[in-house]
Design a protein around this motif. Structure first.
Motif, mmCIF file in Angstrom:
data_model
loop_
_atom_site.group_PDB
_atom_site.id
_atom_site.type_symbol
_atom_site.label_atom_id
_atom_site.label_comp_id
_atom_site.label_asym_id
_atom_site.label_seq_id
_atom_site.Cartn_x
_atom_site.Cartn_y
_atom_site.Cartn_z
ATOM 1 N N ASN A 1 -22.394 3.321 6.845
ATOM 2 C CA ASN A 1 -21.946 2.552 5.683
ATOM 3 C C ASN A 1 -21.613 1.112 6.071
ATOM 4 N N ASP A 2 -20.986 0.917 7.246
ATOM 5 C CA ASP A 2 -20.675 -0.432 7.720
ATOM 6 C C ASP A 2 -21.946 -1.236 7.955
ATOM 7 N N VAL A 3 -22.942 -0.610 8.554
ATOM 8 C CA VAL A 3 -24.213 -1.286 8.823
ATOM 9 C C VAL A 3 -24.890 -1.666 7.516
ATOM 10 N N GLN A 4 -24.903 -0.748 6.572
ATOM 11 C CA GLN A 4 -25.531 -1.042 5.286
ATOM 12 C C GLN A 4 -24.782 -2.145 4.552
ATOM 13 N N GLU A 5 -23.472 -2.177 4.673
ATOM 14 C CA GLU A 5 -22.667 -3.227 4.027
ATOM 15 C C GLU A 5 -22.968 -4.586 4.655
ATOM 16 N N CYS A 6 -23.118 -4.618 5.984
ATOM 17 C CA CYS A 6 -23.428 -5.874 6.664
ATOM 18 C C CYS A 6 -24.819 -6.375 6.299
ATOM 19 N N GLU A 7 -25.745 -5.466 6.099
ATOM 20 C CA GLU A 7 -27.108 -5.867 5.767
ATOM 21 C C GLU A 7 -27.208 -6.441 4.359
ATOM 22 N N LYS A 8 -26.191 -6.258 3.538
ATOM 23 C CA LYS A 8 -26.200 -6.826 2.199
ATOM 24 C C LYS A 8 -25.890 -8.317 2.208
ATOM 25 N N LYS A 9 -25.290 -8.800 3.288
ATOM 26 C CA LYS A 9 -24.965 -10.225 3.382
ATOM 27 C C LYS A 9 -26.249 -11.016 3.595
ATOM 28 N N PRO A 10 -26.282 -12.267 3.109
ATOM 29 C CA PRO A 10 -27.486 -13.090 3.280
ATOM 30 C C PRO A 10 -27.785 -13.374 4.754
ATOM 31 N N LEU A 11 -29.050 -13.574 5.037
ATOM 32 C CA LEU A 11 -29.476 -13.825 6.413
ATOM 33 C C LEU A 11 -28.829 -15.083 6.973
ATOM 34 N N TRP A 12 -28.736 -16.142 6.166
ATOM 35 C CA TRP A 12 -28.145 -17.397 6.662
ATOM 36 C C TRP A 12 -26.695 -17.197 7.069
ATOM 37 N N GLN A 13 -25.978 -16.308 6.378
ATOM 38 C CA GLN A 13 -24.579 -16.062 6.710
ATOM 39 C C GLN A 13 -24.460 -15.290 8.024
ATOM 40 N N ARG A 14 -25.342 -14.311 8.230
ATOM 41 C CA ARG A 14 -25.318 -13.552 9.486
ATOM 42 C C ARG A 14 -25.707 -14.440 10.657
ATOM 43 N N ILE A 15 -26.710 -15.295 10.472
ATOM 44 C CA ILE A 15 -27.110 -16.210 11.543
ATOM 45 C C ILE A 15 -26.014 -17.240 11.792
ATOM 46 N N GLY A 16 -25.344 -17.664 10.728
ATOM 47 C CA GLY A 16 -24.234 -18.612 10.878
ATOM 48 C C GLY A 16 -23.121 -18.053 11.748
ATOM 49 N N TRP A 17 -22.755 -16.787 11.507
ATOM 50 C CA TRP A 17 -21.728 -16.176 12.338
ATOM 51 C C TRP A 17 -22.185 -16.053 13.788
ATOM 52 N N LEU A 18 -23.441 -15.734 13.985
ATOM 53 C CA LEU A 18 -23.977 -15.650 15.342
ATOM 54 C C LEU A 18 -23.848 -16.994 16.052
ATOM 55 N N LEU A 19 -24.193 -18.071 15.346
ATOM 56 C CA LEU A 19 -24.098 -19.410 15.938
ATOM 57 C C LEU A 19 -22.652 -19.803 16.214
ATOM 58 N N VAL A 20 -21.743 -19.442 15.326
ATOM 59 C CA VAL A 20 -20.322 -19.755 15.536
ATOM 60 C C VAL A 20 -19.797 -19.042 16.773
ATOM 61 N N ILE A 21 -20.111 -17.766 16.901
ATOM 62 C CA ILE A 21 -19.642 -16.998 18.051
ATOM 63 C C ILE A 21 -20.276 -17.519 19.342
ATOM 64 N N TRP A 22 -21.569 -17.843 19.304
ATOM 65 C CA TRP A 22 -22.240 -18.359 20.494
ATOM 66 C C TRP A 22 -21.650 -19.705 20.905
#
Length: 55
Positions: free
Chosen positions: A8-29
């Motif tokens: 359920n957590d994975v499916q919930e995360c996949e509902k977020k837009p791609l730009w938002q997921r990539i944005g978090w990746l860039l912030v953490i990196w």
């Protein structure tokens, strides 16, 4: 079961837009690279203060 909660957590995360997921990746990196750079700078500062120079 813990497996269903994870799915359920994975499916919930996949509902977020791609730009938002990539944005978090860039912030953490960026934060990890920045903290590593500060740590390396502090080590170099302490080594220089102790008389260990690279030249």
């Amino acid at each position: 079961m813990a497996g269903k909660d994870y799915l359920n957590d994975v499916q919930e995360c996949e509902k977020k837009p791609l730009w938002q997921r990539i944005g978090w990746l860039l912030v953490i990196w960026t934060a990890s690279v920045g903290s590593l750079a500060i740590f390396a700078w502090l080590i170099r500062l302490f080594m220089t203060a102790a008389g260990m120079k690279s030249h």
